[in-house]
Design a protein around this motif. Structure first.
Motif, mmCIF file in Angstrom:
data_model
loop_
_atom_site.group_PDB
_atom_site.id
_atom_site.type_symbol
_atom_site.label_atom_id
_atom_site.label_comp_id
_atom_site.label_asym_id
_atom_site.label_seq_id
_atom_site.Cartn_x
_atom_site.Cartn_y
_atom_site.Cartn_z
ATOM 1 N N TYR A 56 -0.292 14.954 -0.664
ATOM 2 C CA TYR A 56 1.078 14.450 -0.669
ATOM 3 C C TYR A 56 1.915 15.673 -0.256
ATOM 4 O O TYR A 56 2.888 15.420 0.424
ATOM 5 N N GLN A 113 2.683 9.173 -6.249
ATOM 6 C CA GLN A 113 3.311 10.629 -5.959
ATOM 7 C C GLN A 113 3.879 10.722 -7.219
ATOM 8 O O GLN A 113 4.052 11.919 -7.732
ATOM 9 N N GLY A 127 1.142 4.141 -2.948
ATOM 10 C CA GLY A 127 1.087 5.475 -2.714
ATOM 11 C C GLY A 127 2.303 6.207 -3.363
ATOM 12 O O GLY A 127 2.051 7.573 -3.856
ATOM 13 N N SER A 154 0.917 -1.192 -0.081
ATOM 14 C CA SER A 154 -0.042 0.052 0.008
ATOM 15 C C SER A 154 0.820 1.317 -0.072
ATOM 16 O O SER A 154 0.452 2.413 -0.802
ATOM 17 N N ASP A 176 -0.525 5.971 3.538
ATOM 18 C CA ASP A 176 -0.998 4.909 2.764
ATOM 19 C C ASP A 176 -0.921 3.563 3.224
ATOM 20 O O ASP A 176 -1.832 2.598 2.947
ATOM 21 N N GLY A 234 3.590 10.107 3.714
ATOM 22 C CA GLY A 234 2.517 9.658 2.738
ATOM 23 C C GLY A 234 2.643 8.098 2.664
ATOM 24 O O GLY A 234 1.693 7.560 2.615
#
Length: 144
Positions: free
Chosen positions: A113, A100, A96, A92, A125, A121
Motif C-alpha cells: 500500500y 490499510q 482493502g 473489495s 483491491d 490500492g
C-alpha cells in the motif's frame, strides 16, 4: 448461472480461489518472473512464508465475500452479473481500505500500500476481487 447462498462452502471456495489465484499467482510473478516490482510485492513476500501470505489473502477474500453476499446474492441470470461485479469491486476496495487503516496488516501497509497509495490500492483491491469472483463464477458454472 449458479444459485449459491452464503455458506461455509462458499466462503471456503472464495478463500481457496483468493489464495491460489490471487496470492499464489502474485508470489510466482514477483519471485520468479521479477514483476510487478512497482507494487511493493517483492518486499511483502520476503516478510511472509508462502503459507502465511496465502492465509492472509484467503482471510481477506472470505471477509469480502461475506459482505458481498449480504448485499447481493450470487447471480442466477446473466443480467445480474454486472451488478454483482460492481458490488464486488466496491466491497473489495473497502476491505482493502480497512486493511490499510486498521493496522492489522502492517507489512502489507509498509510495502504494497505504501507504493500504491490509497486510491490505487482501492482500485487494485477492487480488481483483485473481480478476478476472484469471475474465477469463482466460471468454476461454479463449469461444475454445475
Amino acid at each position: 448461472m449458479v444459485n449459491l447462498k452464503l455458506s461455509s462452502k462458499n466462503l471456503i471456495s472464495v478463500s481457496c480461489v483468493t489464495g491460489f489465484v490471487g496470492d499464489a499467482l502474485l508470489q510466482f510473478l514477483s519471485k520468479f518472473m521479477g514483476g510487478p516490482t512497482g507494487w511493493g510485492l517483492i518486499p511483502y513476500f520476503k516478510h511472509h512464508t508462502i503459507l502465511s501470505a496465502f492465509l492472509l489473502a484467503a482471510f481477506a477474500g472470505a471477509i469480502a465475500q461475506f459482505f458481498i453476499l449480504q448485499i447481493h446474492k450470487l447471480p442466477t441470470k446473466s443480467n445480474d452479473v454486472y451488478s454483482y461485479l460492481l458490488v464486488t469491486f466496491i466491497i473489495s476496495g473497502i476491505v482493502g481500505l480497512f486493511m490499510q487503516y486498521s493496522g492489522l496488516y502492517p507489512i502489507l501497509d509498509e510495502t504494497y500500500y505504501k507504493h500504491l497509495g490509497k486510491i490505487n490500492g482501492f482500485i487494485h483491491d477492487g480488481i483483485s476481487g473481480l478476478i476472484v469472483q469471475i474465477t469463482l463464477l466460471v468454476i461454479l458454472y463449469y461444475y454445475k
